[in-house]
Design a protein around this motif. Structure first.
Motif, PDB file in Angstrom:
ATOM      1  N   ALA B  37     -56.791 -28.839 -85.299  1.00 43.55           N
ATOM      2  CA  ALA B  37     -57.073 -27.492 -85.826  1.00 43.55           C
ATOM      3  C   ALA B  37     -55.776 -26.692 -85.955  1.00 43.55           C
ATOM      4  O   ALA B  37     -55.579 -25.958 -86.925  1.00 43.55           O
ATOM      5  CB  ALA B  37     -58.060 -26.765 -84.910  1.00 43.55           C
ATOM      6  N   LEU B  38     -54.906 -26.862 -84.971  1.00 42.69           N
ATOM      7  CA  LEU B  38     -53.616 -26.161 -84.997  1.00 42.69           C
ATOM      8  C   LEU B  38     -52.779 -26.609 -86.198  1.00 42.69           C
ATOM      9  O   LEU B  38     -52.155 -25.790 -86.881  1.00 42.69           O
ATOM     10  CB  LEU B  38     -52.880 -26.444 -83.682  1.00 42.69           C
ATOM     11  CG  LEU B  38     -51.684 -25.571 -83.363  1.00 42.69           C
ATOM     12  CD1 LEU B  38     -52.073 -24.098 -83.320  1.00 42.69           C
ATOM     13  CD2 LEU B  38     -51.100 -25.992 -82.006  1.00 42.69           C
ATOM     14  N   ASN B  39     -52.806 -27.927 -86.478  1.00 46.70           N
ATOM     15  CA  ASN B  39     -52.082 -28.451 -87.646  1.00 46.70           C
ATOM     16  C   ASN B  39     -52.632 -27.874 -88.944  1.00 46.70           C
ATOM     17  O   ASN B  39     -51.870 -27.492 -89.837  1.00 46.70           O
ATOM     18  CB  ASN B  39     -52.157 -29.980 -87.692  1.00 46.70           C
ATOM     19  CG  ASN B  39     -51.389 -30.623 -86.536  1.00 46.70           C
ATOM     20  OD1 ASN B  39     -50.582 -29.970 -85.869  1.00 46.70           O
ATOM     21  ND2 ASN B  39     -51.661 -31.896 -86.283  1.00 46.70           N
ATOM     22  N   TYR B  40     -53.961 -27.816 -89.044  1.00 42.57           N
ATOM     23  CA  TYR B  40     -54.589 -27.208 -90.220  1.00 42.57           C
ATOM     24  C   TYR B  40     -54.123 -25.765 -90.376  1.00 42.57           C
ATOM     25  O   TYR B  40     -53.786 -25.299 -91.456  1.00 42.57           O
ATOM     26  CB  TYR B  40     -56.118 -27.191 -90.077  1.00 42.57           C
ATOM     27  CG  TYR B  40     -56.813 -28.415 -90.615  1.00 42.57           C
ATOM     28  CD1 TYR B  40     -56.671 -28.792 -91.952  1.00 42.57           C
ATOM     29  CD2 TYR B  40     -57.642 -29.180 -89.793  1.00 42.57           C
ATOM     30  CE1 TYR B  40     -57.324 -29.905 -92.443  1.00 42.57           C
ATOM     31  CE2 TYR B  40     -58.303 -30.307 -90.283  1.00 42.57           C
ATOM     32  CZ  TYR B  40     -58.142 -30.658 -91.609  1.00 42.57           C
ATOM     33  OH  TYR B  40     -58.781 -31.745 -92.088  1.00 42.57           O
ATOM     34  N   PHE B  41     -54.144 -25.026 -89.233  1.00 43.25           N
ATOM     35  CA  PHE B  41     -53.777 -23.612 -89.272  1.00 43.25           C
ATOM     36  C   PHE B  41     -52.348 -23.446 -89.803  1.00 43.25           C
ATOM     37  O   PHE B  41     -52.091 -22.632 -90.690  1.00 43.25           O
ATOM     38  CB  PHE B  41     -53.918 -22.976 -87.889  1.00 43.25           C
ATOM     39  CG  PHE B  41     -53.665 -21.490 -87.898  1.00 43.25           C
ATOM     40  CD1 PHE B  41     -54.694 -20.606 -88.197  1.00 43.25           C
ATOM     41  CD2 PHE B  41     -52.395 -20.982 -87.657  1.00 43.25           C
ATOM     42  CE1 PHE B  41     -54.461 -19.235 -88.238  1.00 43.25           C
ATOM     43  CE2 PHE B  41     -52.151 -19.612 -87.703  1.00 43.25           C
ATOM     44  CZ  PHE B  41     -53.196 -18.742 -87.983  1.00 43.25           C
ATOM     45  N   ASN B  42     -51.428 -24.252 -89.261  1.00 39.59           N
ATOM     46  CA  ASN B  42     -50.030 -24.131 -89.676  1.00 39.59           C
ATOM     47  C   ASN B  42     -49.853 -24.496 -91.154  1.00 39.59           C
ATOM     48  O   ASN B  42     -49.110 -23.838 -91.883  1.00 39.59           O
ATOM     49  CB  ASN B  42     -49.143 -25.025 -88.800  1.00 39.59           C
ATOM     50  CG  ASN B  42     -49.106 -24.519 -87.368  1.00 39.59           C
ATOM     51  OD1 ASN B  42     -49.392 -23.350 -87.111  1.00 39.59           O
ATOM     52  ND2 ASN B  42     -48.783 -25.398 -86.428  1.00 39.59           N
ATOM     53  N   HIS B  43     -50.581 -25.542 -91.572  1.00 40.21           N
ATOM     54  CA  HIS B  43     -50.520 -25.992 -92.958  1.00 40.21           C
ATOM     55  C   HIS B  43     -50.967 -24.877 -93.912  1.00 40.21           C
ATOM     56  O   HIS B  43     -50.258 -24.525 -94.864  1.00 40.21           O
ATOM     57  CB  HIS B  43     -51.415 -27.235 -93.097  1.00 40.21           C
ATOM     58  CG  HIS B  43     -51.538 -27.752 -94.490  1.00 40.21           C
ATOM     59  ND1 HIS B  43     -50.502 -28.400 -95.137  1.00 40.21           N
ATOM     60  CD2 HIS B  43     -52.574 -27.717 -95.372  1.00 40.21           C
ATOM     61  CE1 HIS B  43     -50.895 -28.743 -96.358  1.00 40.21           C
ATOM     62  NE2 HIS B  43     -52.152 -28.342 -96.521  1.00 40.21           N
ATOM     63  N   TYR B  44     -52.154 -24.296 -93.639  1.00 45.62           N
ATOM     64  CA  TYR B  44     -52.690 -23.279 -94.551  1.00 45.62           C
ATOM     65  C   TYR B  44     -51.946 -21.945 -94.435  1.00 45.62           C
ATOM     66  O   TYR B  44     -51.913 -21.166 -95.391  1.00 45.62           O
ATOM     67  CB  TYR B  44     -54.202 -23.103 -94.346  1.00 45.62           C
ATOM     68  CG  TYR B  44     -54.970 -24.259 -94.932  1.00 45.62           C
ATOM     69  CD1 TYR B  44     -55.047 -24.432 -96.311  1.00 45.62           C
ATOM     70  CD2 TYR B  44     -55.583 -25.207 -94.117  1.00 45.62           C
ATOM     71  CE1 TYR B  44     -55.719 -25.507 -96.866  1.00 45.62           C
ATOM     72  CE2 TYR B  44     -56.266 -26.296 -94.660  1.00 45.62           C
ATOM     73  CZ  TYR B  44     -56.323 -26.436 -96.042  1.00 45.62           C
ATOM     74  OH  TYR B  44     -56.987 -27.500 -96.584  1.00 45.62           O
TER      75      TYR B  44
END
Lengths: 202, 88
Positions: B37-44
């Protein structure tokens, strides 16, 4: 601090005025379960929690509620924009008009003004989180009531449906915040002590 | 101002990406160790920053920080819509 983005969280593009709907929907601006109470509740409560995770939930949900407050205002504004005098009279909007013309003011559908007594900041995070979960459900019920009223108005229905869905998500996150809080208490202190105040009993 | 339907589409896309971030943020508040979820957050997050910047350069500043990037910038430009006005 906060910063402002000049856009709504979810688009509101209403093509037809409708003073009767505006009169009902304004309750989610300043009514007993409206977005003004929601945002002020969470943003006031966050100072008294001893737990960072819970402070994070209260800050971020409280911030999102400010965006919802703006959406509800946009709906009321667009429903009453350039409203002719005959429409104001026909739809019973004349009582609101006398005091506020077509300005946006926080009140309930029945005309009762916004009041800080519509929410609590108790200084006890267990007490506050139970209130928050109840508040999300009360707001969800209000949006369900509005949805029944606006079924034939898709321009109004869609943003209200979005706002209703967010109440459900917030309820879930507050439930998790309560679980996180209770996990940090000892087995003798599920409800008996205030974890931010009676520190010796944690 | 340039093509209005392109502008509205871009604004709508920003709303979609921002919604991903808002929803992920609340999820991460109670699931801080979920690395995916953290990776998704940083990506978006990166995508949204770029979109807000690109929108501000092309149309009008969504945030005051990008005033300078907006072509022909004027303070309180009468052609800049206000968030609550709607597209109709």
């Amino acid at each position: 601090m906060w910063s402002y983005e000049n856009r709504l969280q979810f688009p509101v593009n209403i093509k037809e005025c409708n003073a009767a709907l505006a009169q009902a929907i304004i309750s989610q601006y300043g009514g007993p379960d409206g977005e003004m109470g929601a945002s002020m509740r969470y943003l006031s409560q966050r100072y008294a929690t001893p737990y960072r995770e819970v402070a994070g939930v209260l800050t971020d949900v409280g911030t999102e509620e400010l965006a919802h407050l703006e959406m509800v205002a946009a709906i009321v504004y667009q429903l009453t924009k350039d409203l002719p005098m005959e429409e104001i009279k026909k739809h019973g909007f004349d009582k609101y008009y006398i005091d506020h013309t077509l300005g946006i003011w926080p009140q309930a559908a029945g005309g009762v003004p916004f009041n800080a007594n519509q929410f609590q900041s108790k200084g006890d995070i267990i007490t506050d989180l139970f209130e928050d979960m109840a508040a999300e459900q009360k707001a969800r019920t209000t949006y369900d009531n509005i949805l029944r009223l606006v079924r034939d108005y898709p321009d109004v229905y869609e943003p209200i449906k979005f706002l209703r869905a967010r109440e459900v998500v917030h309820f879930q996150r507050f439930g998790e915040a309560l679980r996180i809080t209770q996990d940090k208490l000892n087995s003798k202190n599920y409800y008996a002590f205030n974890p931010g105040f009676d520190t010796a009993s944690n | 101002m340039a093509n209005k339907s392109d502008m509205n589409r871009m604004l709508n896309d920003i709303g979609i990406v921002d919604f991903i971030l808002v929803d992920l943020m609340l999820y991460l508040d109670t699931h801080p160790h979920d690395q995916a979820a953290l990776n998704y957050f940083n990506h978006y997050s990166k995508i949204k920053s770029k979109m807000v910047h690109d929108f501000s350069v092309t149309y009008y500043p969504l945030v005051k920080e990008y005033n300078e990037s907006t072509k022909d910038f004027r303070w309180n430009n009468p052609n800049t819509p206000l968030a609550w006005e709607g597209g109709c």
